[in-house]
Write an enzyme that holds these catalytic residues in place. Structure first.
Site, mmCIF file in Angstrom:
data_model
loop_
_atom_site.group_PDB
_atom_site.id
_atom_site.type_symbol
_atom_site.label_atom_id
_atom_site.label_comp_id
_atom_site.label_asym_id
_atom_site.label_seq_id
_atom_site.Cartn_x
_atom_site.Cartn_y
_atom_site.Cartn_z
ATOM 1 N N LYS A 1 74.767 -7.793 16.246
ATOM 2 C CA LYS A 1 74.890 -6.789 15.191
ATOM 3 C C LYS A 1 76.057 -5.834 15.470
ATOM 4 C CE LYS A 1 70.707 -5.620 14.162
ATOM 5 N NZ LYS A 1 69.401 -4.954 14.151
ATOM 6 N N LYS B 1 67.249 -3.338 23.932
ATOM 7 C CA LYS B 1 66.040 -2.974 23.170
ATOM 8 C C LYS B 1 64.964 -2.536 24.153
ATOM 9 C CE LYS B 1 64.800 -2.927 18.822
ATOM 10 N NZ LYS B 1 65.731 -2.650 17.720
HETATM 11 P P1 NAD Z 1 58.512 2.037 10.721
HETATM 12 O O1 NAD Z 1 57.490 2.041 11.782
HETATM 13 O O2 NAD Z 1 59.106 3.327 10.293
HETATM 14 O O3 NAD Z 1 57.973 1.312 9.403
HETATM 15 C C1 NAD Z 1 57.385 0.047 9.356
HETATM 16 C C2 NAD Z 1 56.466 0.009 8.152
HETATM 17 O O4 NAD Z 1 55.965 -1.318 7.976
HETATM 18 C C3 NAD Z 1 55.253 0.928 8.309
HETATM 19 O O5 NAD Z 1 55.120 1.727 7.162
HETATM 20 C C4 NAD Z 1 54.092 -0.047 8.474
HETATM 21 O O6 NAD Z 1 52.867 0.459 8.004
HETATM 22 C C5 NAD Z 1 54.586 -1.226 7.659
HETATM 23 N N1 NAD Z 1 53.909 -2.487 7.996
HETATM 24 C C6 NAD Z 1 53.441 -2.907 9.189
HETATM 25 N N2 NAD Z 1 52.868 -4.129 9.082
HETATM 26 C C7 NAD Z 1 52.972 -4.473 7.780
HETATM 27 C C8 NAD Z 1 52.567 -5.610 7.037
HETATM 28 N N3 NAD Z 1 51.947 -6.626 7.617
HETATM 29 N N4 NAD Z 1 52.844 -5.651 5.699
HETATM 30 C C9 NAD Z 1 53.479 -4.615 5.099
HETATM 31 N N5 NAD Z 1 53.892 -3.508 5.766
HETATM 32 C C10 NAD Z 1 53.637 -3.442 7.083
HETATM 33 O O7 NAD Z 1 59.644 1.017 11.237
HETATM 34 P P2 NAD Z 1 61.153 0.925 10.770
HETATM 35 O O8 NAD Z 1 61.969 1.741 11.687
HETATM 36 O O9 NAD Z 1 61.231 1.136 9.308
HETATM 37 O O10 NAD Z 1 61.469 -0.599 11.129
HETATM 38 C C11 NAD Z 1 61.129 -1.669 10.251
HETATM 39 C C12 NAD Z 1 61.931 -2.894 10.641
HETATM 40 O O11 NAD Z 1 63.341 -2.596 10.577
HETATM 41 C C13 NAD Z 1 61.690 -3.418 12.056
HETATM 42 O O12 NAD Z 1 61.848 -4.811 12.060
HETATM 43 C C14 NAD Z 1 62.834 -2.783 12.853
HETATM 44 O O13 NAD Z 1 63.144 -3.505 14.022
HETATM 45 C C15 NAD Z 1 63.948 -2.870 11.835
HETATM 46 N N6 NAD Z 1 65.055 -1.938 12.056
HETATM 47 C C16 NAD Z 1 64.848 -0.598 12.117
HETATM 48 C C17 NAD Z 1 65.934 0.251 12.293
HETATM 49 C C18 NAD Z 1 65.796 1.752 12.275
HETATM 50 O O14 NAD Z 1 66.833 2.441 12.267
HETATM 51 N N7 NAD Z 1 64.598 2.312 12.246
HETATM 52 C C19 NAD Z 1 67.222 -0.275 12.465
HETATM 53 C C20 NAD Z 1 67.396 -1.661 12.392
HETATM 54 C C21 NAD Z 1 66.302 -2.484 12.177
#
Ligand code: NAD
Length: 475
Positions: free
Chosen positions: A99, A111
């Site tokens: 990335k 990570k």
């Molecule tokens: P987060 O914890 O803020 O949000 C995740 C959401 O998904 C929560 O609201 C949770 O309740 C929901 N969830 C969990 N299981 C679920 C299911 N089975 N069905 C539907 N919803 C479900 O996490 P985030 O930071 O938003 O990260 C989400 C994804 O994005 C992850 O894969 C993470 O690795 C990726 N990501 C995050 C960032 C970042 O800046 N936060 C950056 C790159 C990638």
């Protein structure tokens, strides 16, 4: 069954990434051993530490993986989840390497993860665990502004990043660059404006760019542009919520939102901020007025739509549901939401998949801006804002004199405005996402590669090879 598949015929998460890497490697002519070096995880730190919770001592399992040291520091989020395991953290660290290369962020991938369920632990105990984890990282030299810089991920946010910084500072007092040991901090603790929504905004910019390309849209039978496109989003957390808000504001129609407890659907569109308020007030998105409940949340992925955005977890689209997915475009906001088997099925169906290693890179891009801000010890725009406003005012005076016409106060306000931190961060992010998209597309076209994922890996691996060569490691 390949040697990388387990007994059920599925790949481990790390093998999924290796498989994607190998597909791209076919387009790169370099010695096999060197590709193996790029693929391998450089350092894996698995730890167990005790934390007193109530009257009991709990042993906590945690990880920090540094996938690549071709550029330093390493960079990558920390997730809190009961699903955390070594394979998962290694995979996510590898994704970070690829990335960062795609969006020209000069970091190696890393990570971290702690195996806890933050929803069942008090904030006080999460703080204890976070601080103890940080001190374990410090002991082994796995954190520092020039070594390894964590950020938020699934289950973590500004609060945890603040605790990490505070623990680092208390053990490394006098380190003038200590603020740069972690990103995703609150603004008052050295964070940068625009970091919180950066990943979701990056997802929006990436998909918007795709929707502007006539050739791509016609290939899946859609009109050009984002307005009116029907979108489904899974996960209303940091990434999903912000992505949903930007899509909604731009005129796209959010027809369904899926969370853990179920999904909600309205073919005319959902108001994202109202749904979020409902979620906050009720602890669930279900029973939102003017929407239909879908009890089985996974079924929301299979509804008719133009664009599907999985923004929750990995492996949610797999060989058992891929055939039922009706979206024409899938934007991987989450890391690894599609398994390799599902990828092949969707490719055959002609679905455009915008891969995670590009699409969710907005977070690390703005983390990079935060890190630079912390090292320079000055807020973006502080030096030039007033200067720009003065120059613009002079310029405007000349225009008014030459044209013999007065410009309205409203117009003046708009033209005179000097750049604020949020303007600079967002324009830097927008530029990065637009450039990244076109670089991937150019490679896809010039090498006649069948999909964006493989093209993105080719772009990334070539950049990593280039920096190893410049380091003198590769002959
Ligand atoms: P987060 O914890 O803020 O949000 C995740 C959401 O998904 C929560 O609201 C949770 O309740 C929901 N969830 C969990 N299981 C679920 C299911 N089975 N069905 C539907 N919803 C479900 O996490 P985030 O930071 O938003 O990260 C989400 C994804 O994005 C992850 O894969 C993470 O690795 C990726 N990501 C995050 C960032 C970042 O800046 N936060 C950056 C790159 C990638």
């Amino acid at each position: 069954m390949s040697k990388n598949q387990n007994k059920t015929g599925s790949y481990s998460f790390f093998n999924c990434i290796e498989k994607n890497f190998d597909k791209a490697a076919r387009f790169i002519s370099i010695e096999k051993g060197l590709l193996e070096q790029i693929k391998a995880c450089n350092s894996v730190y698995r730890m167990h530490f005790p934390v007193k919770i109530g009257k009991e001592v709990k042993v906590i399992e945690a990880y920090r993986v540094q996938h690549s040291h071709h550029k330093l520091p390493c960079k990558g989020g920390i997730r809190y989840s009961m699903k955390v395991n070594q394979d998962e953290i290694m995979t996510l660290a590898a994704l970070m390497t690829y990335k960062c290369a795609i969006v020209d962020v000069p970091f190696g991938g890393a990570k971290g993860g702690i195996k806890i369920d933050p929803q069942t632990i008090s904030s006080e105990n999460i703080e204890k665990i976070t601080r103890r984890y940080t001190s374990e990282l410090i002991k082994k030299n796995f954190i520092g502004p020039g070594i390894d810089v964590p950020a938020p991920d699934y289950g973590t946010g500004e609060k945890e990043m603040s605790w990490i910084f505070d623990t680092f500072l208390s053990l490394r007092s006098g380190d003038v660059d200590a603020l740069a040991c972690v990103t995703g901090k609150p603004i008052s603790q050295g964070g940068v404006r625009g970091r919180k929504e950066a990943t979701g905004l990056g997802v929006f910019y990436g998909i918007r760019e795709l929707c502007h390309v006539k050739e791509e849209m016609y290939s899946v039978g859609l009109d050009v542009g984002l307005v009116g496109k029907k979108i489904i989003i899974q996960g209303l957390g940091n990434v999903g919520y912000h992505a949903a808000s930007f899509f909604h504001e731009s005129g796209a129609i959010i027809i369904a939102l899926a969370e853990r407890e179920g999904a909600i659907y309205n073919k005319k569109g959902l108001n994202v901020s109202k749904v979020f308020l409902h979620l906050k007030n009720n602890g669930s998105i279900l029973n939102f007025p003017e929407a239909k409940n879908i009890e089985n949340t996974e079924k929301a992925l299979e509804l008719e739509c133009d664009i599907l955005i999985p923004a929750a977890l990995e492996n949610v689209i797999h060989k058992n549901n891929a055939n039922r997915i009706k979206a024409k475009i899938i934007g991987e906001a989450a890391n690894g939401p599609i398994t390799p088997e599902a990828d092949e099925i969707l490719d055959k169906k002609g679905v455009i998949i915008v891969p995670d290693i590009y699409l969710n890179a907005g977070g690390v891009t703005v983390s990079y801006f935060e890190w630079l801000k912390n090292l320079s010890h000055v807020r973006y725009g502080r030096m030039e804002k007033k200067f720009r406003e003065n120059v613009n005012a002079e310029f405007l005076k000349v225009i008014e004199t030459v044209c013999k016409k007065k410009i309205s106060i409203e117009e003046k306000k708009m033209i005179l405005r000097g750049p604020r931190e949020i303007d600079l961060v967002r324009s830097g992010l927008e530029d990065t996402m637009i450039n990244g998209f076109h670089k991937i597309r150019d490679i896809k076209k010039s090498l006649k590669i069948e999909n964006m994922r493989t093209a993105a890996f080719v772009l990334s691996i070539n950049k990593i090879i280039d920096s190893y060569e410049k380091l003198g490691i590769f002959p």
